[in-house]
Write a protein that holds these residues in place. Structure first.
Motif: not given
Length: 206
Positions: A55-59, A134-136
């Protein structure tokens, strides 16, 4: 609505292809399951960390993580994996390993939910591969979508983590009888140590 479901399915399949590779989280959950140390709690926390990071990665974070931060996470992850490997070696040579897993009730009882929570967060957040996956990777892919498509991407990718980690926990509990013999249990602890050291070396080579 069909396009949203397609995005979610794509995210689920892509995330599954990433997380099925052997990693610290998978090994940790399997070990928690085999030794009956609250594996489903561990699976829930690890999957929830993935959900939060996706979620943090997408936004937010996919475009803000820099090389210096990844380098710091890299060395923290290497140190953690080495320490965990040494811990498993100590467990393998522990005289208490002469006691079968099923009868070692005191060890299971002493392993509290707090210990499971602490280790679950450590394996999820001190592993540089988690941030890369997840993030990248997933975060960057999800950020390319707009509106509700992002939400469905997050749901699909996160569902892959929940499904896979809970499946690991379930399979591990069913394998418990195999590891009831001390010799098998010792061998597994040594194998886990070797895998963790190999992962530490892999991270070092990144």
């Amino acid at each position: 609505m069909l396009s949203y479901l397609q995005v979610g399915l794509y995210a689920f399949l892509f995330a599954t292809s990433i997380i099925i590779a052997i990693g610290p989280q998978n090994i940790f959950i399997i070990k928690q399951s085999i030794y009956q140390k609250k594996p489903y709690l561990a699976a829930f926390i690890c999957a929830s960390c993935d959900f939060s990071l996706i979620t943090l990665g997408v936004y937010i974070l996919s475009s803000h993580i820099n090389d210096s931060l990844l380098s710091m996470l890299k060395w923290i992850g290497i140190l953690f994996l080495i320490i965990y490997a040494i811990t498993n070696i100590k467990e393998a040579i522990n005289p208490k390993k002469n006691v079968k897993i099923e009868s070692n009730k005191e060890e299971k009882k002493s392993f509290s939910a707090k210990n499971t929570i602490r280790l679950s967060f450590a394996f999820s957040l001190l592993n540089p591969h988690v941030y890369i996956d997840t993030v990248l990777i997933l975060g960057s892919l999800g950020a390319k979508h707009e509106g509700y498509e992002r939400l469905f991407f997050i749901i699909g990718a996160s569902f892959a983590s929940y499904l896979w980690f809970f499946l690991n926990a379930y399979i591990g509990t069913k394998m418990n009888y195999i590891f009831s013999k001390p010799a098998v249990s010792r061998s597994f602890d040594i194998l886990v140590s070797l895998i963790m050291l190999a992962m530490a070396y892999t991270i070092y080579k990144l």
